[in-house]
Scaffold this motif. Sequence first.
Motif, short mmCIF file in Angstrom:
data_model
loop_
_atom_site.label_atom_id
_atom_site.label_comp_id
_atom_site.label_asym_id
_atom_site.label_seq_id
_atom_site.Cartn_x
_atom_site.Cartn_y
_atom_site.Cartn_z
N SER A 113 0.83 -1.18 0.00
CA SER A 113 0.00 0.00 0.00
C SER A 113 0.87 1.24 0.00
N GLN A 149 4.30 2.77 6.89
CA GLN A 149 3.36 3.86 7.15
C GLN A 149 2.39 3.49 8.29
N TYR A 150 2.22 2.15 8.51
CA TYR A 150 1.33 1.71 9.56
C TYR A 150 2.05 1.56 10.90
N SER A 166 -2.66 6.11 13.06
CA SER A 166 -3.02 5.07 12.09
C SER A 166 -3.11 3.70 12.74
N ASP A 226 -6.56 10.76 5.48
CA ASP A 226 -5.41 9.85 5.46
C ASP A 226 -5.80 8.46 5.95
N LYS A 250 -6.01 5.11 3.50
CA LYS A 250 -5.15 3.97 3.81
C LYS A 250 -5.99 2.71 3.95
N THR A 293 -5.93 -0.58 1.44
CA THR A 293 -5.68 -1.90 2.02
C THR A 293 -6.75 -2.90 1.62
#
Length: 355
Positions: free
Chosen positions: A2, A15-16, A28, A277, A281, A285
Motif C-alpha cells: 500500500s 506507514q502503519y 493510524s 489519510d 489507507k 488496504t
Amino acid sequence: MSGYGENVTIYDYSQYYDESELFAPCNSVDVRDFGKVFLPTLYSLVFILGFIGNGLVVCVLVKYRHQTNLTDICLFNLALSDLLFVTTLPFYANYAVVSQWLFGDFMCRLAAASHTTGFFSSIFFMVLMTLDRYVVIMHAHTVARYRTLRAGVALTVLVWMLSFSVSLPAIVFTKVTNESHGQSCDFVPENDAWKLYNLFTTNLLGLVIPLLVMVVSYSRIIPTLVNMRSTKKHRVVKLIISIVVVFFLFWAPYNISLFLGFLKDEEKLQGDPCTLDSNLKLAVTVTEAFAYTHCCLNPIIYAFVGQKFMKRALRLLKSWVPGIYFPSSRDLSDSSYRKSSFMSRSSEVTSTIIK
C-alpha cells in the motif's frame, strides 16, 4: 504494498508501524491493527486457491502440450503469471503480521520483481487473449494462417519482456530499510517522478487500457455472435459480459483509491487531513487485497468453463486420485464440444462458433 503513488506491488507497511505516525500528527493504529488481521487471512486464502487453480491449468496444458495452439499458449502464460503473483503473498502476509521484513534485501527485491511482473503480465495476457478472440471472430479467414505456434511464442516473449520492463523501476528502487520498528521492504525512489510513473502505469496499463480493449473488442464481437445460429450463443454472450464486469469490479476500486490518494497528496481533496489519510489507507488496504482475488477467478473464467479443458482436467485428476467419481465421458465428449465451440479448442471462452 500500500502507498499512494507507489507501484501496485510494493508494500510499504512502515506507514502503519512508524511510531511517529501513530501519535502525531495522525493516528493510524486502527488501520494497522485491521491490516494485521485482514491481510494475512485474505492473502493466505488467495494463495491457496490461486496456487491450486492456476497450478492445475499449467499441469493440464503441459500434459496435453502436443495439442497446443495459440490460445493454449496464452492460457498457459496467464496461469504462470498468476502463479508468479500469488507465490509472493505468503511473504507479504508475514510482513503484515510481524510488522517488519525478515527475509533480507535479496528476497525483498525478488518478491517485488515477481509480484509486479506477475501482475502486469497477467493483465497483458488477458488483453492478448481478448485481441485474439476479436480477430478470430471478426477476421477468421484472414488471420488463420498467422495464428501459429511460432507467433504464439513470439507474442509470449514480447509480453514477458514488456511486463519486466514496466516493472523494472519497482525492482531497482525496492530495498530493505531500517525503521524504528525494524527492517522494512520499501519502494524508495530517487524522486517523486518515479512515484508518479508507478501510479499511472498501474492505472493506465493495469485498468484503463485493458478495460478499453475489452469493451471495444467485445462490443463488436457480441452482435456477430447474436446473429449466428448456435444454441450456446446466449451463454457465450453472458460469459463475455461477465469477463468485463468482473475485471472492472475487482480492479477499479483499487485504482480509484490510489488515484484519490494521489489527489490527497497534491492537496486537491477537501476535508480533515487525518480523516482523509486514515480512510484512504483503509480503502487501499481493502481494495488492494480484494483485487488480488481476481487471480483465483482467472482459471474458472478462462479455462474451466470449457468442456474440452474440463474433460482434460478431470482425466488428470482421476490419474492422481484413482476411484474418484467424475461425470460420464458422454457428458464431456469432444464431439459435443466441437458442435458448440467458441473461440478456441481448449475452452468455450476461447473457441470459435465459426465452423
